[in-house]
Each structure stands twice: as structure tokens, then as C-alpha cells.
Scaffold this active site. Structure first.
Site, mmCIF file in Angstrom:
data_model
loop_
_atom_site.group_PDB
_atom_site.id
_atom_site.type_symbol
_atom_site.label_atom_id
_atom_site.label_comp_id
_atom_site.label_asym_id
_atom_site.label_seq_id
_atom_site.Cartn_x
_atom_site.Cartn_y
_atom_site.Cartn_z
ATOM 1 N N TYR A 1 56.240 -40.461 62.926
ATOM 2 C CA TYR A 1 57.211 -41.465 62.484
ATOM 3 C C TYR A 1 57.531 -41.230 61.014
ATOM 4 C CZ TYR A 1 57.229 -44.658 66.468
ATOM 5 O OH TYR A 1 57.407 -45.226 67.685
ATOM 6 N N SER B 1 50.148 -43.223 46.607
ATOM 7 C CA SER B 1 49.372 -44.004 47.572
ATOM 8 C C SER B 1 49.954 -45.405 47.591
ATOM 9 C CB SER B 1 47.889 -43.993 47.249
ATOM 10 O OG SER B 1 47.711 -44.269 45.898
ATOM 11 N N ILE B 2 49.414 -46.203 48.461
ATOM 12 C CA ILE B 2 50.009 -47.511 48.644
ATOM 13 C C ILE B 2 48.928 -48.550 48.447
ATOM 14 C CG2 ILE B 2 49.761 -47.399 51.166
ATOM 15 C CD1 ILE B 2 52.589 -48.700 51.236
ATOM 16 N N ASP C 1 48.481 -45.461 61.901
ATOM 17 C CA ASP C 1 47.158 -44.993 61.508
ATOM 18 C C ASP C 1 47.045 -43.511 61.848
ATOM 19 O OD1 ASP C 1 44.685 -45.162 60.478
ATOM 20 O OD2 ASP C 1 43.807 -46.307 62.114
ATOM 21 N N ALA D 1 36.045 -49.718 57.419
ATOM 22 C CA ALA D 1 35.856 -50.933 56.627
ATOM 23 C C ALA D 1 34.564 -50.827 55.812
ATOM 24 C CB ALA D 1 35.824 -52.162 57.524
ATOM 25 N N GLU D 2 33.560 -50.183 56.387
ATOM 26 C CA GLU D 2 32.277 -50.038 55.691
ATOM 27 C C GLU D 2 32.429 -49.034 54.542
ATOM 28 O OE1 GLU D 2 29.784 -51.823 55.914
ATOM 29 O OE2 GLU D 2 28.252 -50.683 54.853
ATOM 30 N N TYR D 3 33.141 -47.940 54.804
ATOM 31 C CA TYR D 3 33.401 -46.954 53.749
ATOM 32 C C TYR D 3 34.120 -47.634 52.581
ATOM 33 C CZ TYR D 3 34.946 -42.736 51.377
ATOM 34 O OH TYR D 3 35.155 -41.768 50.436
ATOM 35 N N ASP D 4 35.157 -48.406 52.927
ATOM 36 C CA ASP D 4 35.925 -49.100 51.886
ATOM 37 C C ASP D 4 35.038 -50.052 51.088
ATOM 38 O OD1 ASP D 4 38.101 -47.770 52.828
ATOM 39 O OD2 ASP D 4 38.977 -49.485 53.887
ATOM 40 N N CYS E 1 20.769 -57.220 91.427
ATOM 41 C CA CYS E 1 19.689 -58.092 91.872
ATOM 42 C C CYS E 1 19.882 -58.299 93.365
ATOM 43 C CB CYS E 1 19.782 -59.420 91.123
ATOM 44 S SG CYS E 1 18.869 -60.741 91.933
ATOM 45 N N LYS F 1 46.749 -55.255 55.597
ATOM 46 C CA LYS F 1 45.966 -54.785 56.748
ATOM 47 C C LYS F 1 45.594 -55.903 57.704
ATOM 48 C CE LYS F 1 44.082 -50.564 54.907
ATOM 49 N NZ LYS F 1 42.921 -49.708 54.885
ATOM 50 N N CYS G 1 19.142 -66.249 93.703
ATOM 51 C CA CYS G 1 19.103 -66.022 92.262
ATOM 52 C C CYS G 1 19.985 -67.051 91.564
ATOM 53 C CB CYS G 1 19.583 -64.606 91.947
ATOM 54 S SG CYS G 1 19.617 -64.242 90.184
ATOM 55 N N LYS H 1 52.036 -50.142 59.878
ATOM 56 C CA LYS H 1 51.292 -49.127 59.127
ATOM 57 C C LYS H 1 50.604 -48.230 60.152
ATOM 58 C CE LYS H 1 48.149 -48.444 55.277
ATOM 59 N NZ LYS H 1 47.229 -47.533 55.950
ATOM 60 N N LYS I 1 58.148 -53.314 51.959
ATOM 61 C CA LYS I 1 58.819 -52.584 50.892
ATOM 62 C C LYS I 1 60.031 -53.372 50.415
ATOM 63 C CE LYS I 1 57.308 -48.199 52.790
ATOM 64 N NZ LYS I 1 57.609 -46.975 53.549
ATOM 65 N N CYS J 1 14.896 -58.422 88.775
ATOM 66 C CA CYS J 1 15.932 -59.271 88.192
ATOM 67 C C CYS J 1 15.292 -60.151 87.124
ATOM 68 C CB CYS J 1 16.582 -60.123 89.269
ATOM 69 S SG CYS J 1 17.640 -61.407 88.579
ATOM 70 N N GLU K 1 57.351 -52.697 57.976
ATOM 71 C CA GLU K 1 57.093 -51.594 58.909
ATOM 72 C C GLU K 1 55.664 -51.677 59.421
ATOM 73 O OE1 GLU K 1 57.434 -48.123 56.356
ATOM 74 O OE2 GLU K 1 59.564 -48.528 56.017
ATOM 75 N N CYS L 1 15.529 -64.053 88.549
ATOM 76 C CA CYS L 1 14.830 -64.586 89.724
ATOM 77 C C CYS L 1 13.655 -63.719 90.164
ATOM 78 C CB CYS L 1 15.801 -64.773 90.886
ATOM 79 S SG CYS L 1 16.322 -63.215 91.634
ATOM 80 N N ARG M 1 49.049 -34.681 52.681
ATOM 81 C CA ARG M 1 49.126 -35.361 51.404
ATOM 82 C C ARG M 1 48.108 -34.798 50.411
ATOM 83 N NH1 ARG M 1 46.647 -39.796 49.302
ATOM 84 N NH2 ARG M 1 47.808 -40.750 47.612
HETATM 85 O O1 D41 Z 1 52.853 -46.186 58.256
HETATM 86 C C1 D41 Z 1 52.308 -45.787 57.232
HETATM 87 N N1 D41 Z 1 51.065 -45.347 57.268
HETATM 88 C C2 D41 Z 1 53.026 -45.810 55.931
HETATM 89 C C3 D41 Z 1 52.461 -45.164 54.847
HETATM 90 C C4 D41 Z 1 54.261 -46.476 55.764
HETATM 91 N N2 D41 Z 1 54.852 -47.127 56.796
HETATM 92 N N3 D41 Z 1 54.875 -46.474 54.570
HETATM 93 C C5 D41 Z 1 54.339 -45.839 53.502
HETATM 94 N N4 D41 Z 1 54.994 -45.857 52.334
HETATM 95 C C6 D41 Z 1 54.506 -45.252 51.269
HETATM 96 C C7 D41 Z 1 55.261 -45.311 49.978
HETATM 97 C C8 D41 Z 1 55.656 -46.720 49.675
HETATM 98 C C9 D41 Z 1 54.419 -44.793 48.835
HETATM 99 C C10 D41 Z 1 56.482 -44.456 50.128
HETATM 100 C C11 D41 Z 1 53.099 -45.151 53.609
HETATM 101 C C12 D41 Z 1 52.628 -44.486 52.434
HETATM 102 N N5 D41 Z 1 53.348 -44.569 51.295
HETATM 103 C C13 D41 Z 1 51.383 -43.723 52.362
HETATM 104 N N6 D41 Z 1 50.703 -43.194 53.351
HETATM 105 C C14 D41 Z 1 49.630 -42.561 52.874
HETATM 106 C C15 D41 Z 1 49.627 -42.673 51.540
HETATM 107 C C16 D41 Z 1 50.734 -43.388 51.200
#
Ligand code: D41
Length: 688
Positions: free
Chosen positions: A236, A90-91, A131, A42-45, A443, A331, A449, A129, A307, A425, A127, A428, A150
Site C-alpha cells: 500500500y 519516522s512517525i 503493519d 509492546a514489551e520491546y517498546d 471424561c 496505536k 460428571c 497503519k 495527517k 477427570c 489512514e 468427577c 527504510r
Molecule cells: O501504514 C503505515 N505504516 C504508514 C507509515 C502510514 N500510513 N503513513 C506513514 N506516513 C509517514 C510519514 C508521515 C512520515 C510520511 C508511515 C510512515 N511515515 C512510516 N513508516 C515507517 C516509518 C515511517
């Protein structure tokens, strides 16, 4: 390493951008190349977005080497480069504003398709996501010929050797599959596999991994496939790359869901959590449902993906730059964040245990604002070397208490003092001692205490013990500090005036407390026993003792060997119970509580065998259709069974739900019987 300081005065934009680029470069290197990040995602982002915003304001200052100018990770030199036949997109991430990310996505799709409120809801697939790492699996004439990461979406790394070691990935597909088939999905590591791997690494004196995703990344990039083979990975599928086109005899699908079912029938792992959803409302419901299951899943997810289901609509919606318009990631709140340590306090628990606790600058993590994180004990505090003023990563997952993951050493200023446990302690002033072989300081003040007295009262009054509604820590602090309550029986001697005279106590609230105390007098033997706070006697042991002996006096007078006959009781527990009741003041507390009117129905000693599941050990895995994990555990224990965390030869049954993983494999391997939820319920009813 980096010099970028979160709390430094603001330099001018150009300098700030240079600093951000450097910080992001360093961390990208640590993340992608070393698989050992030191910043929370989260910090990187956040830093990445900060740089993007500055670049939008000053396009003339964008440098070609800016991290924003590169999509995805950098291919490693060691692996052969693979140009993807179809780019791996990317998504886009949808963020919650006033509206849920799910609603924003649905609104955008409807607008882009030119729909009005009168048009029907859109069919989506939702679905988890996962990690892990995105992977492209290429099959030619049904045989796995190449697996590639990728990379930057255009060019990835050839990691075929390592991916072949993943048992879940088919090496050969059934007859009739298209001549060219690329399946895309996520390679990840299950949490139990991750823990086991780290245990092994520790035992071998090797580096441990900070989280399952980094462990998975490390395994995929292992140059030695023999080592990779020992790193348990899972997979998956979630989509397709290049496929033989229909003109050349390739398959035709109408929807994403249908396509996922086909992949499943060809032997690819497809999550059972992949669901169809209609319109925004069902997407929101899915987000909430998966969010609740997140911690019970057995693997990490960082959100969900929506999707558009119809492939025709997907084609109509198309792409913007390298992101499809028909899909988004939504997220969950980040489970790791950065904050700073304001102080390190030492808290005293019910049994006198001293716990070092880091007081933190408030930070929103895992969905709540966190201000405290446990450092567990002296050794842990030393190992993590947390010091006052440090910048730290805090993690809060599910209902687990927040903890400090690590210190960002490069952000440490000056040399703050190393933390040491106090020898007295802090409450106390009694001596604090750490017994040989124990991790904790305690303690020695006992009920002298006040911290221990307070904790003992709160423990007795909690919902799972005798339950005194409304008696919380603030009130107990007041009562003990004012000297009104010293021992448990004092609770039942509380008068209206003493209560109503306390600061911030209205007459109505005082009466409510008295009513709650009155109500708590009618209890059960297990609750009372648990409420006494005997060391090592948790709820399950209290229940087992009550069942076995039937009556409190029998337990109070039982010699150690009689206690050992109880299913749940070993030598340490037996000794602890005996020690407790050998102390006159503890027997006195029990007598006085009875004299105050605390009662329960006493029974006859019950033969343990009367319980339908006694003597049986269960292991739960996956998500059961209706029962939560805690619920299932409680039911099994109430029926006399035990619930263990891992499968062994001693396991009687494995109860498996959706997404069951390596525990189920282990059960099959060892020939342990596997039950579904219905079968478990039958046994609970005494049907087996
Ligand atoms: O579970 C995931 N990380 C996930 C990644 C997912 N369930 N669906 C994904 N669908 C896509 C598209 C819509 C572009 C086919 C993805 C990713 N992309 C994805 N993961 C990393 C970059 C993109």
C-alpha cells in the site's frame, strides 16, 4: 541469551541500563536480522522507553552504542546500501491519556498553527497503519529502477530484485508521470497468504514465521529472489520521497488526499480505508470504526495514522528532528503481551472434552484484562511446552479466545515439571480417555460428571439456544452443586423458594429467573435441537435438520441414511445424532422437557430447494459497505446457502467488499462469479 529479568530486585541504574542495552540489542538482532523475535513489540517498546527514561536522568551514562542512539533497523551486510535522496522520516506515536490520542494531536496542531476555538476544524487524512515494512520505490522516466528498505531512515538496503516480484507494484507507469518519482509505502503480507505460507513451510519441514510482518520482512530480505517470488507480498502506498520539482516540470498537489488519488490513478495500491476527516471528532470516529473492523480486514494493522491534509499547512508545520509535526500514529491496544503462568488447570466441557488452560497473572492485552489462555489440547500444550512459572507471550485478537503464543525459555527458572494431561477427570474422577486419531481427552463420566451437567445446562440456556436470561455460570454452579438441578427438565421444576434460598439471591432476581424460564418455553425447533447439545450439531446443522424434517419426532427416529440426505449432514454428524437419540435417557430428557411445557411450532418437511440460496457456496472477502461478516454469513445460511473460508472450483460466488485481496484474485483466476453487497441482497430476496 539475555539475562534481564522482569522480576529481579532492582540493581543500580548504571547496571540496569547496561542490562537493558544488552536485552534490546539481542532482540533487535532477533527482530531485524533473524526475523524471529521472541519478545512482543509492546514489551520491546516498554524496555526501550525505560532505557530512554534512565538516559534522560543520567545523560553521562549514554553510550554511543545504545539502541536509543540509532533510529530504525540496521542494514544487512548482504544487500547494497542505498542512501535515500530524501530521508525516510519516522512517525511520532500519540498515546491516549485522559484524552484520546486523536484529540491530543488535533489540539497540538491547532496550537502550533496559532488557531483559537473560533477557527474552523482542520482537514485531516486518516489512514490505517499497516503493519509491514516501509519501502521506497524509485521510478525514473516511469520505470521502477530501485526499491529500498527504510533502514535507519538515511541509508537502507537495495531489495529491488525481491520487490519486483510483488505483482501489485507497477514496474512501469503510464506516460506523463514525473521524470523522477519516489513512492513510499508499506510492504506487508495478508493473513491468508501468511497462513498458507506457514502451512507450506511446515509441510516442507522449514521454520514457520511468528506473524505476517516477520514473514514479510523475511521475504523482502530473501537473498534468493526465486524464493522471494514464492512469498506472497502486498503493498500500500502512503506517501512520496523525491519527486521532480514543479520548477523542472514536476506535478503540483494541494493536499495529501489529492496526491493519494493521483498515485492510485498511476496504478499504485491505495487503501480504500484512507479517508478525509474534519477535526478531532471525525478522527476519533475513524479510530473507533477502524478498530472495530481490525480483525475482519484480512491484514494486520497496529493503529491508524493521522495527517494534516493541506500540503501548505504541512510545510508550515515542518519537522522536529526526524519526525514531521503534521502526522502521528495512534496505536490500538497491543494484541500480544508478556505475563507469567500461575497454574495450568484442566477444564471439562459439555461433551466431556478436557481442555488445559493456563491461569495467568492478569495482563491487559487486546483491550481487555486476560487471566486465562487456552492451551487447546495435550499436543498443543506439549508443543508449546508451557510450564507453571513460565514467562509467556499471550495474544488476544478480536473476539478470539486468548492464547499462549510462546514461552520465553531464557526466563525459565529451575526446571518446572512438564505438563501432562490427567488420566482421570479432574471434576468427577471418571477415566479420561483419548481415542485413537482424536486430539482430545474426554471424561467418560457423561452426565454423572457435574462439570458436563453444568455445561449442558449453560449450553441449553444460552441466547442462541432456548435463551434463559440471567441463568449464568455462577447460578448454574450453585444449582448443580446444591443438587437442585441435575438434568435439563429440572430447570422447569425450579420453585421460587429453592431459588430465593440460594446465597446472594434476592427475591426479585429469583422471580426474574422464573419469568425467564417461563418465557424460554416458547421456542423454535432449531433452537431446541441446538440446545440439546448433540455433538457436532451446531446452529447451522440444527436449522438444516429442522427445515428438512419439520418435526422433532421425525429427526429422533430418522435412520442414518435419512439424516445423510440433509444438506449439512455428513456421516460423522449423522452417526452422532443417531447415537444421541438411541440413548433412552436422552429421549427421556426430550419427553420431560415437552411435558414441562417447552413447545415450538412444528412444520411440514420443507423441500430444501425452496430456499433461494440452497446448494450455493459463498466466500466473503473484504469489508462490505453495511453488512458485518457474521451478519452476511447468517443471512446467507438462513437462505439455505453455505459460507466457506477459501475459494475453490466449488465456490458458487465470491462476495467482495472494500480491501478484498487474494480471495478476489483467486475468484477471477478460477472464473468464479463475484458479487457486491447489493447483488448479494438481491439474491437473498430471491431475485436471482
Ligand atoms: O501504514 C503505515 N505504516 C504508514 C507509515 C502510514 N500510513 N503513513 C506513514 N506516513 C509517514 C510519514 C508521515 C512520515 C510520511 C508511515 C510512515 N511515515 C512510516 N513508516 C515507517 C516509518 C515511517
Amino acid at each position: 541469551m539475555t539475562t534481564f529479568d522482569l522480576f529481579a530486585p532492582e540493581p543500580d541504574d548504571a547496571a540496569l541500563m547496561a542490562q537493558l542495552r544488552q536485552t534490546l540489542h539481542d532482540h533487535a538482532h532477533r527482530y531485524y536480522v533473524l526475523d524471529a523475535p521472541t519478545l512482543p513489540d509492546a514489551e520491546y517498546d516498554r524496555l526501550f522507553r525505560q532505557l530512554q527514561a534512565l538516559e534522560a536522568r543520567h545523560p553521562e551514562l549514554i553510550t554511543p552504542d545504545s539502541p536509543t542512539q540509532r533510529v530504525g533497523g540496521k542494514p544487512l551486510e548482504q544487500f547494497a546500501a542505498v542512501r535515500h535522496a530524501v530521508p525516510m522520516l519516522s512517525i511520532r506515536t500519540e498515546t491516549d491519556t485522559q484524552a484520546s490520542g486523536a484529540e491530543l494531536f488535533d489540539a497540538r496542531i491547532r496550537r502550533e498553527l496559532g488557531l483559537t476555538a473560533l477557527d474552523p476544524a482542520i482537514d485531516y487524512v486518516a489512514e490505517p497503519k499497516f503493519d509491514g515494512l516501509a519501502m521506497n520505490l524509485r521510478y525514473e522516466r516511469g520505470v521502477l529502477v530501485q526499491a529500498a528498505t527504510r533502514g535507519d531512515g538515511e541509508v537502507g538496503e537495495d531489495v529491488t530484485q525481491n520487490i519486483r516480484t510483488i505483482g501489485q507494484i507497477p514496474l512501469r507507469l503510464p506516460a506523463g508521470v514525473p521524470a523522477v518519482l519516489e513512492v513510499r509505502g508499506e510492504v506487508y503480507m495478508r493473513r491468508d497468504d501468511f497462513e498458507a505460507l506457514n502451512d507450506k513451510q511446515r509441510a516442507a519441514g522449514q521454520k514457520t514465521f511468528v506473524n505476517p510482518r516477520n514473514a514479510a520482512a523475511g521475504a523482502v530480505r530473501q537473498l534468493d529472489p526465486a524464493i522471494a517470488a514464492q512469498r506472497p507480498l502486498s503493498f500500500y502506498a502512503y506517501g512520496l520521497g523525491a519527486v521532480t520539482p514543479p520548477e523542472a516540470g514536476g506535478p503540483v498537489w494541494q493536499s495529501h488526499f489529492e496526491l493519494m488519488q493521483t498515485l492510485k490513478s498511476w496504478g499504485f495500491p491505495v487503501s480504500e480505508l484512507v479517508k478525509c476527516a474534519q477535526g478531532a471528532a471525525e478522527l476519533v470516529a475513524y479510530y473507533d470504526a477502524i478498530g472495530r473492523q481490525r480483525d475482519a480486514l484480512g491484514f494486520d494493522i497496529d493503529g491508524v495514522v493521522y495527517k494534516v491534509n493541506s500540503l501548505a499547512l504541512q510545510r508550515q508545520l515542518g519537522f522536529v528532528t526526524r519526525e514531521p509535526r503534521w502526522a502521528v500514529a495512534h496505536k490500538f491496544p497491543a494484541q500480544e503481551m508478556l505475563t507469567s503462568v500461575l497454574a495450568i488447570d484442566v477444564q471439562v466441557g459439555r461433551t466431556g472434552k478436557l481442555t488445559p488452560v493456563a491461569k495467568l497473572a492478569p495482563v491487559f492485552v487486546g483491550g481487555v484484562t486476560v487471566t486465562n489462555a487456552t492451551l487447546h489440547n495435550e499436543d498443543e500444550a506439549r508443543r508449546k511446552d508451557v510450564r507453571v512459572g513460565d514467562t509467556v507471550i499471550v495474544r488476544r485478537a478480536g473476539d478470539v479466545i486468548p492464547e499462549v503464543v510462546s514461552v520465553l525459555l531464557d526466563k525459565r527458572v529451575d526446571e518446572p515439571a512438564i505438563f501432562t494431561m490427567p488420566r482421570l477427570c479432574p471434576v468427577c474422577g471418571s477415566a479420561a480417555v483419548r481415542e485413537e486419531g482424536e486430539a482430545d481427552y474426554r471424561c467418560t463420566g457423561g452426565l454423572f460428571c457435574s462439570a458436563q451437567r453444568k455445561q449442558a445446562i449453560l449450553h441449553f440456556a444460552q441466547r442462541r439456544a432456548v435463551e434463559v436470561e440471567g441463568l449464568g455460570d455462577k447460578l448454574v454452579d450453585q444449582l448443580v452443586d446444591a443438587g437442585i438441578i441435575n438434568t435439563l427438565p429440572d430447570l422447569y421444576r425450579l420453585g421460587f423458594t429453592a431459588l430465593a434460598n440460594l446465597a446472594r439471591m434476592a427475591d426479585k432476581s429469583a422471580q426474574n429467573i422464573l419469568d425467564a424460564l417461563e418465557k424460554s418455553k416458547q421456542t423454535t425447533l432449531p433452537r431446541f435441537l441446538f440446545g440439546l447439545g448433540i455433538r457436532h450439531v451446531g446452529e447451522a446443522t440444527a436449522k438444516a435438520l429442522a427445515r428438512h424434517f419439520g418435526q422433532l419426532d421425525a429427526i429422533m427416529d430418522a435412520p442414518e441414511d435419512a439424516l445423510l440426505a440433509v444438506a449439512d449432514v455428513g456421516p460423522i454428524v449423522a452417526k452422532s445424532i443417531r447415537t444421541f437419540f438411541d440413548q433412552a435417557h436422552n429421549r427421556e430428557v426430550v419427553e420431560q422437557l415437552r411435558a414441562c411445557g417447552v413447545t415450538w411450532a412444528e412444520g411440514e418437511p420443507a423441500p430444501v430447494a425452496a430456499q433461494p440460496l440452497s446448494g450455493q457456496t459463498f466466500v466473503l472477502t473484504g469489508t462490505l459497505p453495511t453488512l458485518g461478516r457474521e451478519e452476511a454469513k447468517a443471512l446467507i445460511e438462513a437462505a439455505g446457502g453455505k459460507v466457506a473460508g477459501s475459494v475453490s472450483k466449488k465456490t458458487s460466488f465470491v462476495v467482495a467488499g472494500a480491501e478484498a485481496g487474494s480471495k478476489l484474485d483467486k475468484a477471477r483466476e478460477l472464473g468464479v462469479a463475484v458479487l457486491d453487497e447489493d447483488q448479494l441482497k438481491e439474491m437473498l430476496d430471491g431475485g436471482a
